[in-house]
Design a protein around this motif. Sequence first.
Motif, short mmCIF file in Angstrom:
data_model
loop_
_atom_site.label_atom_id
_atom_site.label_comp_id
_atom_site.label_asym_id
_atom_site.label_seq_id
_atom_site.Cartn_x
_atom_site.Cartn_y
_atom_site.Cartn_z
N VAL A 163 -4.07 16.79 23.78
CA VAL A 163 -3.03 17.66 23.24
C VAL A 163 -2.01 17.93 24.35
N SER A 164 -0.72 17.77 24.03
CA SER A 164 0.35 18.02 24.99
C SER A 164 0.91 19.42 24.80
N ILE A 165 1.19 20.09 25.91
CA ILE A 165 1.81 21.42 25.89
C ILE A 165 3.19 21.30 26.52
N PHE A 166 4.22 21.69 25.76
CA PHE A 166 5.60 21.57 26.21
C PHE A 166 6.21 22.95 26.41
N ASN A 167 7.14 23.01 27.35
CA ASN A 167 7.87 24.24 27.62
C ASN A 167 9.35 23.89 27.70
N SER A 168 10.17 24.59 26.90
CA SER A 168 11.60 24.28 26.86
C SER A 168 12.39 25.56 26.62
N ASP A 169 13.71 25.45 26.70
CA ASP A 169 14.55 26.60 26.38
C ASP A 169 14.37 26.98 24.92
N ASP A 170 14.36 28.27 24.67
CA ASP A 170 14.22 28.79 23.31
C ASP A 170 15.61 28.98 22.72
N GLU A 171 15.99 28.07 21.81
CA GLU A 171 17.33 28.15 21.24
C GLU A 171 17.52 29.37 20.34
N ARG A 172 16.43 30.03 19.97
CA ARG A 172 16.55 31.23 19.12
C ARG A 172 16.66 32.52 19.93
N ASN A 173 16.33 32.44 21.21
CA ASN A 173 16.37 33.62 22.07
C ASN A 173 17.03 33.24 23.40
N GLU A 174 18.26 33.65 23.60
CA GLU A 174 19.01 33.26 24.79
C GLU A 174 18.30 33.70 26.07
N GLY A 175 18.17 32.75 27.00
CA GLY A 175 17.55 33.04 28.28
C GLY A 175 16.04 33.05 28.26
N ALA A 176 15.44 32.77 27.10
CA ALA A 176 13.98 32.78 26.98
C ALA A 176 13.45 31.35 26.87
N TYR A 177 12.12 31.23 26.88
CA TYR A 177 11.46 29.93 26.83
C TYR A 177 10.59 29.84 25.57
N TRP A 178 10.38 28.58 25.16
CA TRP A 178 9.55 28.26 24.00
C TRP A 178 8.43 27.34 24.45
N MET A 179 7.19 27.76 24.22
CA MET A 179 6.03 26.93 24.51
C MET A 179 5.43 26.47 23.19
N HIS A 180 5.12 25.18 23.12
CA HIS A 180 4.55 24.64 21.89
C HIS A 180 3.72 23.40 22.20
N THR A 181 2.89 23.01 21.25
CA THR A 181 1.98 21.89 21.45
C THR A 181 2.33 20.74 20.52
N ARG A 182 1.82 19.55 20.87
CA ARG A 182 1.79 18.38 19.98
C ARG A 182 0.42 17.74 20.15
N GLY A 183 -0.19 17.37 19.04
CA GLY A 183 -1.43 16.61 19.12
C GLY A 183 -2.62 17.23 18.43
#
Length: 261
Positions: A163-183
């Motif tokens: 399972v991959s865990i990704f961290n990217s900019d959260d386009e719904r919350n300015e200046g925040a981050y979005w963590m999510h998985t694939r797999g």
Amino acid sequence: MAGQMIDPAPWTRPFFEPGGGDALLLYLIYGKFRQPLDFSPEKYQCGEPPERLEIRLLHPSDMPNGRLPFLGEEPDFFGPLLTEQAPEIEASVHESPECLVFQLSQPDPADLEYLRDTLGLVSAAAASGGVAVLDVQGLRWFTSEGWTKEYFGEAGAAVHGHVSIFNSDDERNEGAYWMHTRGLRKFGRPDLSLRGLSRDQLPAALELFNRLVAIQCLGSILPDGQGIDAKGLPAGLTCHHEGTHEDPDFNNVHVEIRGLR
């Protein structure tokens, strides 16, 4: 495929609860393959090929655009991942004359032996002329050698690491981050999503995700509305089931963890 079948170590799900989704595996191996594949169950610590496993050998001429699957498609999603994750084999992948596709749907699996046995076959293909392996569900490219090292090293076949865990900019919350998985669809479980993270909350979120990934892989179900306690994150986080299998962010349904913003 030649080789004497053995009784491999079981891959169990000690926390298994029935009622989860169907598991879906999809692996592609690019190269020019020797036939028959040199398949050794003892070498790959696996058993009989899963009954539901579908294996297809494709050539560029089989495809409408004259390219092997996921190469040069529009939008080109997997090409940039190949450039990022395995640039040393990028040209060889695009020049590959063949592609082996391994696909399996396993209804609400009570153990992980379908995964173990599929991995063994994929590894045999990778070692029989494969250049690269694409884990479509996990969004990961491997060289053939990298695949074998990842999943069939000196310690034997690896139950974890799918399972991959990704961290990217959260386009719904300015200046925040979005963590999510694939797999997690490989295990018949929803992927995970947590939005609104600050930079200093990322380590705590990663620890939480590692825990939730592990218990789901081993069979647990996260009930809708369940509360979550996580050191380093605010109290009051809750799980909410969302999405469909067609969601491009996950290729799966997912659990949205709410309570940050």
